[in-house]
Design a protein around this motif. Structure first.
Motif, PDB file in Angstrom:
ATOM      1  N   ARG A  26     -13.467   5.575   7.808  1.00 34.46           N
ATOM      2  CA  ARG A  26     -13.861   6.796   7.090  1.00 34.46           C
ATOM      3  C   ARG A  26     -13.484   6.759   5.609  1.00 34.46           C
ATOM      4  NH1 ARG A  26     -12.164  11.067  11.781  1.00 34.46           N
ATOM      5  NH2 ARG A  26     -13.937  10.640  13.137  1.00 34.46           N
TER       6      ARG A  26
ATOM      7  N   VAL B 117       2.127  17.189  -0.600  1.00 36.12           N
ATOM      8  CA  VAL B 117       0.678  17.409  -0.459  1.00 36.12           C
ATOM      9  C   VAL B 117       0.350  18.891  -0.694  1.00 36.12           C
ATOM     10  CG1 VAL B 117      -1.270  17.358   1.149  1.00 36.12           C
ATOM     11  CG2 VAL B 117       0.260  15.389   1.000  1.00 36.12           C
TER      12      VAL B 117
ATOM     13  N   MET C 157      -1.297   1.726   6.757  1.00 36.96           N
ATOM     14  CA  MET C 157      -0.019   1.201   6.269  1.00 36.96           C
ATOM     15  C   MET C 157       0.664   0.302   7.313  1.00 36.96           C
ATOM     16  SD  MET C 157       0.827   4.728   4.323  1.00 36.96           S
ATOM     17  CE  MET C 157       1.600   4.305   2.776  1.00 36.96           C
TER      18      MET C 157
ATOM     19  N   ILE D 131       0.838   6.079   8.116  1.00 43.28           N
ATOM     20  CA  ILE D 131       1.951   5.115   8.108  1.00 43.28           C
ATOM     21  C   ILE D 131       1.832   4.181   9.312  1.00 43.28           C
ATOM     22  CG2 ILE D 131       4.468   4.885   8.394  1.00 43.28           C
ATOM     23  CD1 ILE D 131       4.779   7.419   6.645  1.00 43.28           C
TER      24      ILE D 131
ATOM     25  N   ALA E 136     -11.811   8.249   2.276  1.00 39.25           N
ATOM     26  CA  ALA E 136     -10.586   9.021   2.030  1.00 39.25           C
ATOM     27  C   ALA E 136     -10.891  10.255   1.191  1.00 39.25           C
ATOM     28  CB  ALA E 136      -9.552   8.150   1.334  1.00 39.25           C
TER      29      ALA E 136
ATOM     30  N   ILE F   2       0.838  -1.208   0.000  1.00 36.68           N
ATOM     31  CA  ILE F   2       0.000   0.000   0.000  1.00 36.68           C
ATOM     32  C   ILE F   2       0.874   1.260   0.000  1.00 36.68           C
ATOM     33  CG2 ILE F   2      -1.738   1.299   1.340  1.00 36.68           C
ATOM     34  CD1 ILE F   2      -2.974  -1.281   0.618  1.00 36.68           C
ATOM     35  N   SER F   3       0.560   2.175  -0.913  1.00 32.13           N
ATOM     36  CA  SER F   3       1.203   3.498  -0.869  1.00 32.13           C
ATOM     37  C   SER F   3       0.112   4.526  -0.542  1.00 32.13           C
ATOM     38  CB  SER F   3       1.825   3.835  -2.229  1.00 32.13           C
ATOM     39  OG  SER F   3       0.805   4.146  -3.157  1.00 32.13           O
ATOM     40  N   CYS F   4       0.534   5.763  -0.342  1.00 28.94           N
ATOM     41  CA  CYS F   4      -0.468   6.814  -0.117  1.00 28.94           C
ATOM     42  C   CYS F   4      -1.456   6.833  -1.290  1.00 28.94           C
ATOM     43  CB  CYS F   4       0.189   8.187  -0.027  1.00 28.94           C
ATOM     44  SG  CYS F   4       1.520   8.334   1.171  1.00 28.94           S
TER      45      CYS F   4
ATOM     46  N   CYS G 176      -4.971   4.930  -1.710  1.00 32.15           N
ATOM     47  CA  CYS G 176      -6.240   5.474  -1.216  1.00 32.15           C
ATOM     48  C   CYS G 176      -6.496   6.884  -1.745  1.00 32.15           C
ATOM     49  CB  CYS G 176      -6.240   5.524   0.304  1.00 32.15           C
ATOM     50  SG  CYS G 176      -5.982   3.919   1.074  1.00 32.15           S
ATOM     51  N   HIS G 177      -5.442   7.545  -2.183  1.00 32.41           N
ATOM     52  CA  HIS G 177      -5.580   8.904  -2.725  1.00 32.41           C
ATOM     53  C   HIS G 177      -5.139   8.855  -4.187  1.00 32.41           C
ATOM     54  CE1 HIS G 177      -6.221  10.570   1.316  1.00 32.41           C
ATOM     55  NE2 HIS G 177      -5.179   9.869   1.731  1.00 32.41           N
TER      56      HIS G 177
ATOM     57  N   PHE H 128      -6.709  18.754   9.945  1.00 33.02           N
ATOM     58  CA  PHE H 128      -6.886  17.635   9.026  1.00 33.02           C
ATOM     59  C   PHE H 128      -7.714  16.521   9.640  1.00 33.02           C
ATOM     60  CE2 PHE H 128      -3.230  20.119   8.249  1.00 33.02           C
ATOM     61  CZ  PHE H 128      -3.474  20.514   6.949  1.00 33.02           C
ATOM     62  N   ASN H 129      -8.260  15.717   8.758  1.00 33.75           N
ATOM     63  CA  ASN H 129      -9.199  14.647   9.061  1.00 33.75           C
ATOM     64  C   ASN H 129     -10.580  15.225   9.354  1.00 33.75           C
ATOM     65  OD1 ASN H 129      -7.442  12.670   8.488  1.00 33.75           O
ATOM     66  ND2 ASN H 129      -6.985  12.103  10.596  1.00 33.75           N
ATOM     67  N   LYS H 130     -11.566  14.359   9.274  1.00 36.74           N
ATOM     68  CA  LYS H 130     -12.950  14.847   9.311  1.00 36.74           C
ATOM     69  C   LYS H 130     -13.351  15.339  10.691  1.00 36.74           C
ATOM     70  CE  LYS H 130     -13.540  11.738   5.565  1.00 36.74           C
ATOM     71  NZ  LYS H 130     -13.856  12.507   4.359  1.00 36.74           N
TER      72      LYS H 130
ATOM     73  N   LEU I 163      -7.037  15.288  -1.556  1.00 38.76           N
ATOM     74  CA  LEU I 163      -5.964  16.033  -0.879  1.00 38.76           C
ATOM     75  C   LEU I 163      -5.748  17.409  -1.505  1.00 38.76           C
ATOM     76  CD1 LEU I 163      -3.308  13.215  -0.303  1.00 38.76           C
ATOM     77  CD2 LEU I 163      -5.195  13.940   1.173  1.00 38.76           C
TER      78      LEU I 163
ATOM     79  N   LYS J  88     -16.032  17.904   9.583  1.00 37.48           N
ATOM     80  CA  LYS J  88     -15.484  19.037   8.846  1.00 37.48           C
ATOM     81  C   LYS J  88     -16.311  19.278   7.585  1.00 37.48           C
ATOM     82  CE  LYS J  88     -11.340  18.772   6.699  1.00 37.48           C
ATOM     83  NZ  LYS J  88      -9.867  18.747   6.612  1.00 37.48           N
TER      84      LYS J  88
HETATM   85  C1  HEC Z   1      -5.676   2.913   3.614  1.00 37.80           C
HETATM   86  C2  HEC Z   1      -6.034   4.157   2.990  1.00 37.80           C
HETATM   87  C3  HEC Z   1      -5.147   5.367   3.172  1.00 37.80           C
HETATM   88  C4  HEC Z   1      -3.783   5.441   2.994  1.00 37.80           C
HETATM   89  C5  HEC Z   1      -2.806   4.341   2.655  1.00 37.80           C
HETATM   90  C6  HEC Z   1      -3.444   6.831   3.199  1.00 37.80           C
HETATM   91  N1  HEC Z   1      -4.571   7.571   3.475  1.00 37.80           N
HETATM   92 FE1  HEC Z   1      -4.658   9.565   3.758  1.00 37.80          FE
HETATM   93  N2  HEC Z   1      -6.576   9.394   4.357  1.00 37.80           N
HETATM   94  C7  HEC Z   1      -7.317   8.229   4.358  1.00 37.80           C
HETATM   95  C8  HEC Z   1      -8.572   8.454   5.041  1.00 37.80           C
HETATM   96  C9  HEC Z   1      -9.668   7.413   5.258  1.00 37.80           C
HETATM   97  C10 HEC Z   1      -8.556   9.784   5.481  1.00 37.80           C
HETATM   98  C11 HEC Z   1      -9.630  10.502   6.321  1.00 37.80           C
HETATM   99  C12 HEC Z   1      -9.346  10.109   7.773  1.00 37.80           C
HETATM  100  C13 HEC Z   1     -10.195  10.812   8.785  1.00 37.80           C
HETATM  101  O1  HEC Z   1     -10.905  11.763   8.470  1.00 37.80           O
HETATM  102  O2  HEC Z   1     -10.133  10.398   9.959  1.00 37.80           O
HETATM  103  C14 HEC Z   1      -7.289  10.359   5.024  1.00 37.80           C
HETATM  104  C15 HEC Z   1      -6.909  11.682   5.236  1.00 37.80           C
HETATM  105  C16 HEC Z   1      -5.713  12.224   4.781  1.00 37.80           C
HETATM  106  C17 HEC Z   1      -5.346  13.615   4.900  1.00 37.80           C
HETATM  107  C18 HEC Z   1      -6.200  14.725   5.527  1.00 37.80           C
HETATM  108  C19 HEC Z   1      -6.956  15.440   4.471  1.00 37.80           C
HETATM  109  C20 HEC Z   1      -7.880  16.496   5.022  1.00 37.80           C
HETATM  110  O3  HEC Z   1      -8.130  17.463   4.316  1.00 37.80           O
HETATM  111  O4  HEC Z   1      -8.375  16.367   6.156  1.00 37.80           O
HETATM  112  C21 HEC Z   1      -4.078  13.751   4.374  1.00 37.80           C
HETATM  113  C22 HEC Z   1      -3.263  15.035   4.270  1.00 37.80           C
HETATM  114  C23 HEC Z   1      -3.661  12.441   3.941  1.00 37.80           C
HETATM  115  N3  HEC Z   1      -4.692  11.546   4.182  1.00 37.80           N
HETATM  116  C24 HEC Z   1      -2.426  12.158   3.390  1.00 37.80           C
HETATM  117  C25 HEC Z   1      -1.935  10.858   3.242  1.00 37.80           C
HETATM  118  C26 HEC Z   1      -0.549  10.538   2.987  1.00 37.80           C
HETATM  119  C27 HEC Z   1       0.585  11.539   2.814  1.00 37.80           C
HETATM  120  C28 HEC Z   1      -0.467   9.164   2.942  1.00 37.80           C
HETATM  121  C29 HEC Z   1       0.769   8.302   2.796  1.00 37.80           C
HETATM  122  C30 HEC Z   1       1.774   8.431   3.817  1.00 37.80           C
HETATM  123  C31 HEC Z   1      -1.823   8.661   3.149  1.00 37.80           C
HETATM  124  N4  HEC Z   1      -2.683   9.715   3.335  1.00 37.80           N
HETATM  125  C32 HEC Z   1      -2.154   7.323   3.115  1.00 37.80           C
HETATM  126  C33 HEC Z   1      -6.935   7.039   3.788  1.00 37.80           C
HETATM  127  C34 HEC Z   1      -5.622   6.700   3.499  1.00 37.80           C
END
Ligand code: HEC
Ligand code: HEC
Length: 329
Positions: free
Chosen positions: A95, A174, A132, A126, A97, A66-68, A71-72, A109-111, A100, A254
């Motif tokens: 939640r 980001v 991750m 991570i 995703a 899995i990389s970032c 999901c994004h 950040f986060n909801k 970004l 949010k």
């Molecule tokens: C398994 C799926 C998954 C992976 C892998 C993942 N994300 Fe996310 N990401 C999410 C989810 C789900 C949320 C919303 C979480 C929440 O609101 O609690 C989120 C939220 C975020 C946000 C906040 C955005 C906002 O506007 O609130 C950022 C920034 C982000 N991710 C960056 C990253 C980065 C950088 C990586 C890699 C290191 C990464 N994510 C890996 C699922 C993932």
């Protein structure tokens, strides 16, 4: 508008050379506010390149699957296409995703707004065992023998690739994902740029009839507040209350930006709405009752034409640059 588009692209490819050359490193649309960076993480080309490299690297997860970007997805405005994202070992988080794009402008950040600093954010997914699932220490050890990444870390931050370097480089990447090149942005330059239906939708969106722009306000279509919009009959997620412990924050989330919303479904904190049509029907009916539901959410009695106009307007918020894959760029 064409000139503006070219301007963005030219800057994107020139990149930046010096730490003080911030504006050319991460170009900001002319009608957006400047992005502020912490003193210890000013953008440079090396930092941006390292952040981008790490974003697409599956080594950042415990089983290297899995990389970032899992999901994004870049081609869906850096959001996921399924209600709840799948992390390591097939685990689903609670939640949806989000996109970004324009995260640089978010105050938290986060909801539930539980994370305050973008430069520390990457450690959350991570280390989360449903995302991750690897400790920062173990990841640092894993990457210690990767000479290419170590060289990049030295060039970017003058130190080996550790948690400090990883989260900051990802924070720079980001922040580079800004989106201000949609047909709506063209409209801001030229008031004739929208079709008749889109223009009717725009007026409706900003009218007291719908109240949409009371919450989804301004250039980013969010007031950055936490609200309950009556989306669900039952909430299993406590939302903002998880952070503040206040009963008045239960099930508030949010207010999301609506930029690129046509390509970021499914929607809401748990991905329970599949289409914009369902969402407009939801608001039209005034949503489910909840003690914390905003008084701004009221039945609207829109006719089919008005609903279609509102949706047509939401489609003008798509920035075509984020509808294609860029992992190989
Ligand atoms: C398994 C799926 C998954 C992976 C892998 C993942 N994300 Fe996310 N990401 C999410 C989810 C789900 C949320 C919303 C979480 C929440 O609101 O609690 C989120 C939220 C975020 C946000 C906040 C955005 C906002 O506007 O609130 C950022 C920034 C982000 N991710 C960056 C990253 C980065 C950088 C990586 C890699 C290191 C990464 N994510 C890996 C699922 C993932
Ligand atoms: C009281 C504030 C408020 C008002 C008024 C409001 N919204 Fe929302 N909207 C929210 C919140 C909060 C969410 C996220 C809820 C969640 O995550 O469960 C949301 C989510 C959405 C989403 C889904 C976005 C996503 O990425 O998940 C869309 C689309 C949307 N609203 C459109 C509208 C439209 C169109 C109107 C007017 C008819 C409107 N909203 C009025 C607060 C509001």
């Amino acid at each position: 508008m064409k000139n503006v588009i070219c301007f963005f692209y030219v800057l994107l490819f020139i990149g930046c050379q010096k730490a003080d050359d911030v504006s050319s490193c991460i170009p900001v649309p002319e009608h957006f506010p400047d992005i502020t960076y912490p003193d210890n993480n000013q953008p440079t080309e090396a930092r941006l390149a390292l952040g981008k490299q790490l974003f697409f690297d599956t080594q950042l997860s415990i089983d290297s699957t899995i990389s970032c970007a899992s999901c994004h997805f870049p081609e869906f405005a850096f959001s996921d296409t399924i209600p709840l994202s799948k992390g390591v070992n097939g685990a689903f988080g609670p939640r949806n995703a989000p996109s970004l794009l324009n995260a640089a402008y978010s105050p938290y950040f986060n909801k539930d707004g539980g994370v305050k600093k973008l430069d520390l954010f990457a450690l959350v997914p991570i280390e989360d065992h449903k995302e991750m699932g690897i400790s920062a220490l173990r990841l640092t050890k894993r990457l210690a023998s990767n000479t290419a990444l170590q060289d990049q870390a030295q060039a970017a931050y003058g130190r080996p690739l550790d948690a400090f370097v990883m989260t900051r480089a990802l924070g720079i990447f980001v922040r580079s994902l800004n989106s201000g090149d949609s047909r709506y942005d063209a409209y801001l330059q030229d008031s004739m740029a929208l079709s008749a239906a889109e223009e009717r939708g725009r007026v409706l969106f900003h009218s007291p009839r719908t109240n949409c722009s009371q919450c989804h306000e301004g250039i980013f279509f969010t007031n950055h507040q936490f609200e309950n919009n009556g989306a669900l009959e039952m909430y299993s997620d406590q939302g903002r209350k998880l952070v503040t412990a206040k009963e008045t924050d239960r099930a508030t989330f949010k207010v999301p930006s609506l930029r690129n919303v046509a390509i970021t479904g499914p929607y809401m904190h748990n991905g329970s709405y599949a289409t914009l049509e369902e969402i407009v029907d939801h608001y039209d009916q005034g949503g489910y009752d909840h003690p914390n539901k905003s008084p701004l959410i009221q039945p609207m009695h829109l006719d089919p034409q008005e609903k279609a106009d509102l949706i047509a307007f939401l489609h003008t918020l798509t920035d075509q640059r984020y509808t294609t894959s860029r992992s190989e760029q």
